[in-house]
Design a protein around this motif. Structure first.
Motif, mmCIF file in Angstrom:
data_model
loop_
_atom_site.group_PDB
_atom_site.id
_atom_site.type_symbol
_atom_site.label_atom_id
_atom_site.label_comp_id
_atom_site.label_asym_id
_atom_site.label_seq_id
_atom_site.Cartn_x
_atom_site.Cartn_y
_atom_site.Cartn_z
ATOM 1 N N LEU A 59 47.285 45.923 14.727
ATOM 2 C CA LEU A 59 48.339 46.932 14.629
ATOM 3 C C LEU A 59 48.694 46.203 12.620
ATOM 4 O O LEU A 59 48.739 45.281 12.597
ATOM 5 C CB LEU A 59 49.726 45.972 15.277
ATOM 6 C CG LEU A 59 49.195 46.208 17.392
ATOM 7 C CD1 LEU A 59 50.332 45.630 17.439
ATOM 8 C CD2 LEU A 59 49.756 47.373 16.874
ATOM 9 N N ASP A 60 49.620 46.718 12.314
ATOM 10 C CA ASP A 60 50.672 46.075 10.673
ATOM 11 C C ASP A 60 51.623 45.715 11.423
ATOM 12 O O ASP A 60 51.825 44.533 12.496
ATOM 13 C CB ASP A 60 50.907 47.783 10.175
ATOM 14 C CG ASP A 60 51.582 48.112 10.895
ATOM 15 O OD1 ASP A 60 52.601 47.619 11.800
ATOM 16 O OD2 ASP A 60 52.408 49.228 10.353
ATOM 17 N N THR A 61 52.373 45.365 9.919
ATOM 18 C CA THR A 61 53.296 44.191 10.291
ATOM 19 C C THR A 61 54.670 44.680 10.421
ATOM 20 O O THR A 61 55.769 44.052 10.897
ATOM 21 C CB THR A 61 53.690 43.631 8.535
ATOM 22 O OG1 THR A 61 54.243 45.009 7.906
ATOM 23 C CG2 THR A 61 52.902 43.132 8.341
ATOM 24 N N ASN A 62 54.679 45.954 10.693
ATOM 25 C CA ASN A 62 55.876 46.449 11.580
ATOM 26 C C ASN A 62 55.485 46.898 13.255
ATOM 27 O O ASN A 62 56.337 47.203 13.878
ATOM 28 C CB ASN A 62 55.919 48.004 11.556
ATOM 29 C CG ASN A 62 56.791 47.768 9.805
ATOM 30 O OD1 ASN A 62 57.789 47.123 9.593
ATOM 31 N ND2 ASN A 62 56.287 48.562 8.807
ATOM 32 N N GLY A 63 54.245 46.695 13.686
ATOM 33 C CA GLY A 63 54.099 46.626 15.217
ATOM 34 C C GLY A 63 53.684 47.859 15.617
ATOM 35 O O GLY A 63 53.214 48.067 16.530
ATOM 36 N N GLU A 64 53.363 48.488 14.790
ATOM 37 C CA GLU A 64 53.018 50.377 15.092
ATOM 38 C C GLU A 64 50.619 49.991 14.540
ATOM 39 O O GLU A 64 50.513 49.342 13.550
ATOM 40 C CB GLU A 64 53.470 50.871 13.863
ATOM 41 C CG GLU A 64 54.759 50.578 14.459
ATOM 42 C CD GLU A 64 55.640 52.012 13.630
ATOM 43 O OE1 GLU A 64 54.943 53.327 13.682
ATOM 44 O OE2 GLU A 64 56.922 52.292 14.215
ATOM 45 N N SER A 65 50.238 51.383 15.134
ATOM 46 C CA SER A 65 48.688 50.795 14.726
ATOM 47 C C SER A 65 48.358 51.638 13.459
ATOM 48 O O SER A 65 49.491 53.089 13.302
ATOM 49 C CB SER A 65 48.387 51.775 15.872
ATOM 50 O OG SER A 65 48.603 52.960 15.824
ATOM 51 N N PHE A 66 47.337 51.227 12.797
ATOM 52 C CA PHE A 66 47.432 51.768 11.663
ATOM 53 C C PHE A 66 45.673 51.957 11.373
ATOM 54 O O PHE A 66 45.205 50.485 11.995
ATOM 55 C CB PHE A 66 48.067 50.862 10.607
ATOM 56 C CG PHE A 66 46.954 50.046 10.439
ATOM 57 C CD1 PHE A 66 46.497 50.073 8.485
ATOM 58 C CD2 PHE A 66 47.569 48.758 10.663
ATOM 59 C CE1 PHE A 66 45.689 48.420 8.577
ATOM 60 C CE2 PHE A 66 47.266 47.406 10.464
ATOM 61 C CZ PHE A 66 45.926 47.495 9.454
#
Length: 126
Positions: free
Chosen positions: A36-43
């Motif tokens: 997860l990234d800093t926005n809580g989304e997978s990358f």
């Protein structure tokens, strides 16, 4: 997660492992996930831990929460420094959660703290 026959439901030609079912011995008990990234989304990244997008806090939360539900055989990449998951090769681009067949280690979700409501001024922001 593994398919019902234990094979990886992965893109054709991708060399990974023989399947999360480990030859049908653990069908459906293991999960790979993108970090997860800093926005809580997978990358997607070849080495997520070296990416400025990587969120130590968000990924630690994934492992911690998964552990409360019996996922206690967990792996991170060799570049990772999260508490709990074992560092292992070929996992710098994704995390791994392994579910125990021992149901005694499952946390009682009624003991979890209540989820705080989202501040209405933040709704819709991403």
């Amino acid at each position: 997660m593994s398919s019902s026959n234990g094979s990886d439901p992965w893109q054709a030609g991708f060399s990974h492992h023989s399947g999360h079912g480990h030859n049908a011995n653990r069908s459906g008990l293991d999960v790979d996930f993108r970090y997860l990234d800093t926005n809580g989304e997978s990358f997607q990244s070849g080495n997520a831990f070296n990416s400025s997008s990587f969120s130590t806090q968000n990924n630690q939360t994934v492992y911690d929460r998964a552990n409360t539900f019996g996922f206690d055989t967990n792996y991170q990449g060799t570049s990772g420094n999260l508490d709990g998951p074992t560092s292992i090769s070929n996992h710098n681009d994704h995390g791994h959660l392994g579910r125990s067949t021992n149901t005694n280690n499952i946390f009682n979700t009624n003991q979890l703290p209540p989820v705080m409501p989202i501040d209405s001024s933040l709704q819709g922001m991403r």
